[in-house]
Write an enzyme that holds these catalytic residues in place. Structure first.
Site, PDB file in Angstrom:
ATOM      1  N   ASP A  39     -53.426  -4.468  62.136  1.00 46.45           N
ATOM      2  CA  ASP A  39     -51.867  -4.881  62.296  1.00 46.45           C
ATOM      3  C   ASP A  39     -51.428  -5.732  60.818  1.00 46.45           C
ATOM      4  O   ASP A  39     -51.906  -6.877  60.741  1.00 46.45           O
ATOM      5  CB  ASP A  39     -51.770  -5.862  63.291  1.00 46.45           C
ATOM      6  CG  ASP A  39     -50.426  -5.834  63.776  1.00 46.45           C
ATOM      7  OD1 ASP A  39     -49.505  -5.293  63.237  1.00 46.45           O
ATOM      8  OD2 ASP A  39     -49.926  -6.658  64.734  1.00 46.45           O
ATOM      9  N   ASP A  75     -45.506  -1.012  58.340  1.00 45.17           N
ATOM     10  CA  ASP A  75     -46.324  -1.527  59.241  1.00 45.17           C
ATOM     11  C   ASP A  75     -47.097  -0.749  60.031  1.00 45.17           C
ATOM     12  O   ASP A  75     -46.999   0.237  60.581  1.00 45.17           O
ATOM     13  CB  ASP A  75     -45.173  -1.952  60.107  1.00 45.17           C
ATOM     14  CG  ASP A  75     -45.952  -2.684  61.559  1.00 45.17           C
ATOM     15  OD1 ASP A  75     -46.831  -3.724  61.394  1.00 45.17           O
ATOM     16  OD2 ASP A  75     -45.411  -2.565  62.668  1.00 45.17           O
TER      17      ASP A  75
END
Length: 436
Positions: free
Chosen positions: A121, A301
């Site tokens: 992440d 992202d």
């Protein structure tokens, strides 16, 4: 120089192929976007660099990109480049697994290490375990007495902080890494936790009695294991879940995984995108350059699955494609005939200086600056049966008007360079691939 190696990680299954799974992915992505839009204080890699007063100029030209003149910007040197499998490369590479939703890798914690399947992440910065496989303390485990609480919008965790030895690969071993051990975790299925590789400032306020928590990349750099505070990510599109087809390179890049050269762009100064790995881009559709999104700020992202655009931009895309909103999933669908007529999306990103790397600013006269345009082909917009572009849930002008998520990143090589406050992008042999 650190040894450059590749290891394998553990795959897990996906529910994306089912309609319920697709609906859940959209709900999760929008919840995550809401969290991003809420913003944080003056966080992100840019303040980190400004604090350390680093100032350089450079250029990297990409043979697979389209160059357009742009307003001047200031960029900084790229991290060093290595070749996968070599003994003299500048970075250490780790293979990662395509879960069909996002990517995961196997991480060892403790000595002897317990292996945990962690979601990679770039939109958060804490590393934690315990969502599925329980934490097993060993001789290297130290309880700090602090508590940890992290909210992701789409999920949350709370528990206790430990420091422990973390093993990413035989040559990437981190001593005294902060590890969250979950007492409760909501919103995490089929993973054991998170490997947070976002800006370190995002850890502020997550651990009691602690200002901020260095990320795994930060500690690898500070402990001298890697030569630059950066992370290179390679994804290969695939039609099946559980495929080991991605690679992380800590401290450099793997030049066997991209084509041409990497273009580096400075991080955006627009908040709240500037709190994360934020860039400036515009989006057009088709050979006629139908406007979809004017130049604005957003983020790249890995933890977001879809390509999310501000509501007005999404509506422009829906009109251009003729897509129909599927009531079961909330995603756009198109007919076979519409697919045959589907055209590419073009992303003009940043302002890249057309100069040689590591040239002193004093030696530069009248530099030329360029925007780099990346093409997302029609096939790349379908994944697996829906259009990957969806509604961010807010109008443009919010300061975070797009999220280039996993579906977009699969088509490009990306570099997250903390030390120089920049993001690097390059085409790969899979940019135009027919598999997805």
């Amino acid at each position: 120089m650190p040894h450059h190696i590749v290891i394998r990680s553990v795959p897990f299954a996906t529910r994306l192929r089912a309609a319920a799974g697709a609906r859940e992915i959209l709900q999760r992505d929008r919840a995550r976007a809401t969290k991003f839009l809420a913003g944080v204080s003056s966080h992100g890699p840019r303040p980190y660099v400004e604090e350390h007063k680093r100032s350089h100029h450079h250029k990297h030209k990409n043979a697979g990109a389209i160059n357009d003149p742009s307003a001047p910007t200031t960029t900084v040197p790229a991290p060093t480049t290595g070749t996968s499998g070599s003994t003299g490369g500048a970075g250490d590479s780790i293979d990662v697994t395509d879960s069909g939703v996002t990517y995961t890798m196997s991480v060892g914690v403790g000595n002897p290490p317990t292996q945990y399947n962690l979601l990679i992440d770039t939109g958060s910065s804490n590393t934690w375990v315990g969502a599925s496989t329980a934490y097993k303390p060993t001789s290297t485990s130290q309880a700090t007495g602090n508590t940890i609480n992290v909210s992701y919008g789409s999920g949350k965790m709370s528990g206790k902080e430990y420091t422990d030895t973390v093993t990413l690969s035989p040559s990437l071993v981190i001593k005294n890494q902060s590890i969250g051990v979950a007492s409760t975790a909501q919103g995490f299925t089929d993973v054991d936790g998170i490997l947070g590789v976002g800006p370190v400032d995002l850890t502020q306020g997550t651990v009691s009695n602690t200002t901020e928590v260095p990320t795994v990349t930060d500690n690898l750099y500070s402990q001298g294991t890697i030569s630059s505070d950066s992370l290179g990510i390679f994804y290969e599109p695939s039609s099946s879940a559980g495929a080991v087809n991605g690679e992380l390179t800590f401290g450099g890049t793997d030049n066997t995984k991209y084509t041409g050269e990497i273009n580096f762009v400075p991080l955006t100064t627009t908040s709240p995108a500037s709190n994360y790995w934020g860039i400036d881009q515009s989006v057009t559709y088709g050979s006629g350059a139908t406007p979809i999104l004017n130049t604005t700020a957003g983020i790249v992202d890995t933890g977001t699955t879809l390509l999310l655009l501000a509501t007005d931009a999404f509506q422009a895309y829906q009109k251009a494609t003729g897509g129909t909103l599927d009531q079961t999933t909330g995603l756009l669908t198109i007919t076979e005939q519409q697919y045959e007529q589907l055209q590419s999306l073009y992303f003009s990103i940043g302002g890249v200086s057309c100069m040689t790397a590591n040239v002193s600013p004093n030696d530069l006269t009248k530099p030329t600056f360029w925007k780099i345009t990346y093409e997302l082909t029609p096939n790349a917009q379908i994944w697996p049966i829906y259009l990957i572009t969806s509604d961010l849930g807010s109008q443009s002008g919010s300061g975070l008007d797009f999220i280039n998520g996993f579906g977009w990143l699969q088509r490009f090589y990306s570099v997250f360079d903390t030390g120089n406050a920049q993001v690097g992008l390059a085409t790969t042999s899979y940019t135009d691939a027919e598999t997805n």
